[in-house]
Write an enzyme that holds these catalytic residues in place. Structure first.
Site, PDB file in Angstrom:
ATOM      1  N   CYS A  28       0.836  -1.196  -0.034  1.00 46.65           N
ATOM      2  CA  CYS A  28       0.278  -0.207  -0.167  1.00 46.65           C
ATOM      3  C   CYS A  28       1.041   0.968  -0.237  1.00 46.65           C
ATOM      4  O   CYS A  28       1.495   1.708   0.668  1.00 46.65           O
ATOM      5  CB  CYS A  28      -0.842   0.287   1.424  1.00 46.65           C
ATOM      6  SG  CYS A  28      -2.263   1.228   1.968  1.00 46.65           S
ATOM      7  N   CYS A  31       0.363   3.873   2.895  1.00 49.67           N
ATOM      8  CA  CYS A  31       0.300   3.551   3.960  1.00 49.67           C
ATOM      9  C   CYS A  31       2.466   3.464   4.166  1.00 49.67           C
ATOM     10  O   CYS A  31       2.243   4.080   5.440  1.00 49.67           O
ATOM     11  CB  CYS A  31       0.288   1.829   4.217  1.00 49.67           C
ATOM     12  SG  CYS A  31      -1.445   1.490   3.933  1.00 49.67           S
TER      13      CYS A  31
END
Length: 104
Positions: A28, A31
């Site tokens: 991600c 993230c």
């Protein structure tokens, strides 16, 4: 410091007076952008808030338990109960405000 935990260790976070849990995954992009910001904030909140990281791919039951459908997702626990939730990347000042509001 942001401590990586799994489902078996999650009770440690639930037992803290205030904890920020970062639900994320290695693939991600947002993230990965959020990680350094949370690391900085964990230093600023030393002694007041504990910071944890949970990989949703490795801890799917935990992600389901907390209703995580989008990542990154931050949940603030205060005395073991959810006090705030933030989904997606936000800049450091906004995160700081979110955490301050959640922990009172």
């Amino acid at each position: 410091m942001v401590k990586k935990i799994n489902e078996a260790e999650f009770s440690e976070a639930e037992g803290k007076a205030a904890a920020v849990i970062d639900f994320n995954a290695v693939w991600c992009g947002p993230c990965r952008m959020l990680g350094p910001v949370l690391s900085e904030l964990s230093d600023e909140y030393t002694g007041k808030v504990d910071f944890y990281s949970v990989d949703v791919d490795q801890n799917q039951d935990l992600a389901v338990k907390y209703g995580i459908s989008s990542i990154p997702a931050l949940i603030v626990l205060k005395d073991g109960k959810e006090a705030g939730r933030q989904v997606g990347f936000v800049p450091k000042p906004a995160l700081k405000s979110f955490i301050d509001n959640a922990i009172g």
